[in-house]
Enzyme design. Structure first.
Site, mmCIF file in Angstrom:
data_model
loop_
_atom_site.group_PDB
_atom_site.id
_atom_site.type_symbol
_atom_site.label_atom_id
_atom_site.label_comp_id
_atom_site.label_asym_id
_atom_site.label_seq_id
_atom_site.Cartn_x
_atom_site.Cartn_y
_atom_site.Cartn_z
ATOM 1 N N PRO A 129 0.808 -1.224 0.000
ATOM 2 C CA PRO A 129 0.000 0.000 0.000
ATOM 3 C C PRO A 129 0.842 1.275 0.000
ATOM 4 O O PRO A 129 0.355 2.334 -0.395
ATOM 5 C CB PRO A 129 -0.809 -0.091 1.297
ATOM 6 C CG PRO A 129 -0.713 -1.493 1.753
ATOM 7 C CD PRO A 129 0.523 -2.091 1.151
ATOM 8 N N GLU B 281 0.695 -8.531 8.401
ATOM 9 C CA GLU B 281 0.944 -7.096 8.619
ATOM 10 C C GLU B 281 1.954 -6.519 7.626
ATOM 11 O O GLU B 281 2.303 -5.346 7.705
ATOM 12 C CB GLU B 281 1.411 -6.858 10.060
ATOM 13 C CG GLU B 281 0.279 -6.763 11.063
ATOM 14 C CD GLU B 281 -0.805 -5.757 10.661
ATOM 15 O OE1 GLU B 281 -0.462 -4.591 10.418
ATOM 16 O OE2 GLU B 281 -1.979 -6.151 10.598
ATOM 17 N N ARG C 192 -1.837 -7.980 -21.110
ATOM 18 C CA ARG C 192 -2.708 -7.631 -22.240
ATOM 19 C C ARG C 192 -2.067 -6.606 -23.180
ATOM 20 O O ARG C 192 -2.541 -6.398 -24.287
ATOM 21 C CB ARG C 192 -4.088 -7.180 -21.753
ATOM 22 C CG ARG C 192 -4.146 -5.822 -21.131
ATOM 23 C CD ARG C 192 -5.507 -5.573 -20.497
ATOM 24 N NE ARG C 192 -6.571 -5.285 -21.455
ATOM 25 C CZ ARG C 192 -6.671 -4.160 -22.158
ATOM 26 N NH1 ARG C 192 -5.764 -3.220 -22.045
ATOM 27 N NH2 ARG C 192 -7.676 -3.968 -22.984
ATOM 28 N N ASP D 163 -7.930 1.983 -25.636
ATOM 29 C CA ASP D 163 -8.542 1.834 -24.323
ATOM 30 C C ASP D 163 -8.505 3.101 -23.503
ATOM 31 O O ASP D 163 -7.740 4.009 -23.789
ATOM 32 C CB ASP D 163 -7.771 0.767 -23.514
ATOM 33 C CG ASP D 163 -8.130 -0.625 -23.951
ATOM 34 O OD1 ASP D 163 -9.268 -0.819 -24.356
ATOM 35 O OD2 ASP D 163 -7.252 -1.491 -23.869
HETATM 36 N N1 SAH Z 1 0.138 -3.278 7.580
HETATM 37 C C1 SAH Z 1 0.239 -2.917 6.209
HETATM 38 C C2 SAH Z 1 -0.784 -3.624 5.345
HETATM 39 C C3 SAH Z 1 -0.496 -5.075 5.159
HETATM 40 S S1 SAH Z 1 -1.635 -5.808 4.098
HETATM 41 C C4 SAH Z 1 0.042 -1.432 6.055
HETATM 42 O O1 SAH Z 1 -0.619 -0.840 6.892
HETATM 43 O O2 SAH Z 1 0.533 -0.852 5.079
HETATM 44 C C5 SAH Z 1 -0.791 -7.279 3.661
HETATM 45 C C6 SAH Z 1 -0.157 -7.289 2.303
HETATM 46 O O3 SAH Z 1 -1.152 -7.091 1.310
HETATM 47 C C7 SAH Z 1 0.875 -6.235 2.039
HETATM 48 O O4 SAH Z 1 2.133 -6.625 2.495
HETATM 49 C C8 SAH Z 1 0.842 -6.114 0.519
HETATM 50 O O5 SAH Z 1 1.666 -7.077 -0.094
HETATM 51 C C9 SAH Z 1 -0.596 -6.447 0.196
HETATM 52 N N2 SAH Z 1 -1.407 -5.250 -0.075
HETATM 53 C C10 SAH Z 1 -2.398 -4.762 0.696
HETATM 54 N N3 SAH Z 1 -2.961 -3.669 0.142
HETATM 55 C C11 SAH Z 1 -2.320 -3.456 -1.020
HETATM 56 C C12 SAH Z 1 -2.454 -2.462 -2.038
HETATM 57 N N4 SAH Z 1 -3.335 -1.484 -1.961
HETATM 58 N N5 SAH Z 1 -1.624 -2.566 -3.116
HETATM 59 C C13 SAH Z 1 -0.709 -3.552 -3.202
HETATM 60 N N6 SAH Z 1 -0.536 -4.506 -2.259
HETATM 61 C C14 SAH Z 1 -1.337 -4.461 -1.184
#
Ligand code: SAH
Length: 268
Positions: free
Chosen positions: A106, A133, A171, A186
């Site tokens: 994220p 996490e 794609r 697109d």
């Molecule tokens: N504690 C972290 C969230 C972990 S979610 C934080 O607050 O940032 C668990 C995993 O899901 C992450 O390590 C990532 O690989 C994936 N993930 C979650 N949301 C994502 C997003 N919006 N984009 C890409 N990967 C994501």
């Protein structure tokens, strides 16, 4: 590689790495990829050898009899953190000189169509999926080339995000879509949303199709579509227009919309 059928280079698009390209995905949950990678366009692209996608189970690189891949965070707090060693060990077996290693996270750069195009130029992508996490900070610091986020929300793991990236990148490869020109038309390709689309019947319970699309006049169809693309983008995603690549005519339409004009003032 020997079972991969030869690929015609005739449709090679400038800037896209020649097929086949390769994507390796590192995950604790390989089963999550089975359906999406087997079905429809992605499944067909793999079967035809246009793109090679391999799934790697992180569990196999876990330590000890229980193949442990996660541990509690230093400093306390809830949840588990993916350990550095298994990810590093898995990466060691996959990484090549020309690899681009991506951690789905994220906190990463926002994944957009221009980023998909950028990644499609890479001959080898490695997508690493976090879980729980997240991952030990040293993974980000030392093992990956970049972090990508698919949007401002939190998923339970990186698997769905990796599938989004793999799908959007695949794609773009020549031959993957039946219609070679499609990716250029697109949404987002020129910084605009796509125009409305219709198919048969021409009239469904009194809901009709715009006359321009039935006219058989390619120039008229093209103008209608471009005008509607500008209109739709102006209505729904004006932020995109700041960087859109508009022709003088399209700019004129846009100026008109800001002054209260509507598409039917220009095209019909
Ligand atoms: N504690 C972290 C969230 C972990 S979610 C934080 O607050 O940032 C668990 C995993 O899901 C992450 O390590 C990532 O690989 C994936 N993930 C979650 N949301 C994502 C997003 N919006 N984009 C890409 N990967 C994501």
């Amino acid at each position: 590689m020997s079972e991969v059928p030869p690929v015609s280079r005739a449709g090679t698009r400038p800037g896209i790495s020649p097929s086949p390209s390769r994507i390796d995905i590192v995950t604790l949950f390989p089963g999550m990829f089975e359906g999406p990678l087997r079905e429809s366009i992605l499944g067909r692209a793999r079967a035809r050898g246009l793109v090679e996608i391999q799934i790697h189970s992180l569990r196999e690189h876990g330590g000890g009899r229980h193949q442990v891949t996660d541990d509690a965070p230093f400093g306390g707090g809830g949840g588990m953190i993916l350990k550095t060693e298994p990810l590093a060990a898995c990466l060691e077996g996959i990484r090549r000189e020309d690899s681009w290693v991506v951690l789905l996270d994220p906190a990463g750069r926002r994944f957009t169509q221009p980023v998909a195009r950028e990644l499609a130029r890479r001959p080898h992508l490695i997508l690493m999926c976090g879980r729980y996490e997240g991952v030990d900070e040293r993974v980000r610091e030392h093992l990956v080339d970049e972090e990508l986020s698919i949007g401002d929300y939190v998923l339970t793991g990186g698997e769905l995000a990796a599938l989004v990236v793999a799908d959007a990148v695949t794609r773009l490869h020549p031959g993957v879509l039946g219609d070679q020109a499609a990716p250029d038309r697109d949404s987002f390709s020129r910084g605009l949303l796509e125009h409305p689309q219709y198919t048969r019947p021409e009239d469904w319970q009194g809901w009709t199709v715009p006359a321009a699309l039935l006219s058989g006049d390619h120039g008229r169809v093209d103008r209608w579509r471009r005008c509607m693309a500008v209109w739709r983008t102006w209505q729904r995603r004006p932020d995109l227009l700041e960087t859109a690549d508009l022709s003088p005519e399209e700019q004129k339409w846009l100026d008109g919309f800001s002054q209260g004009r509507v598409p039917s003032d220009y095209v019909s």
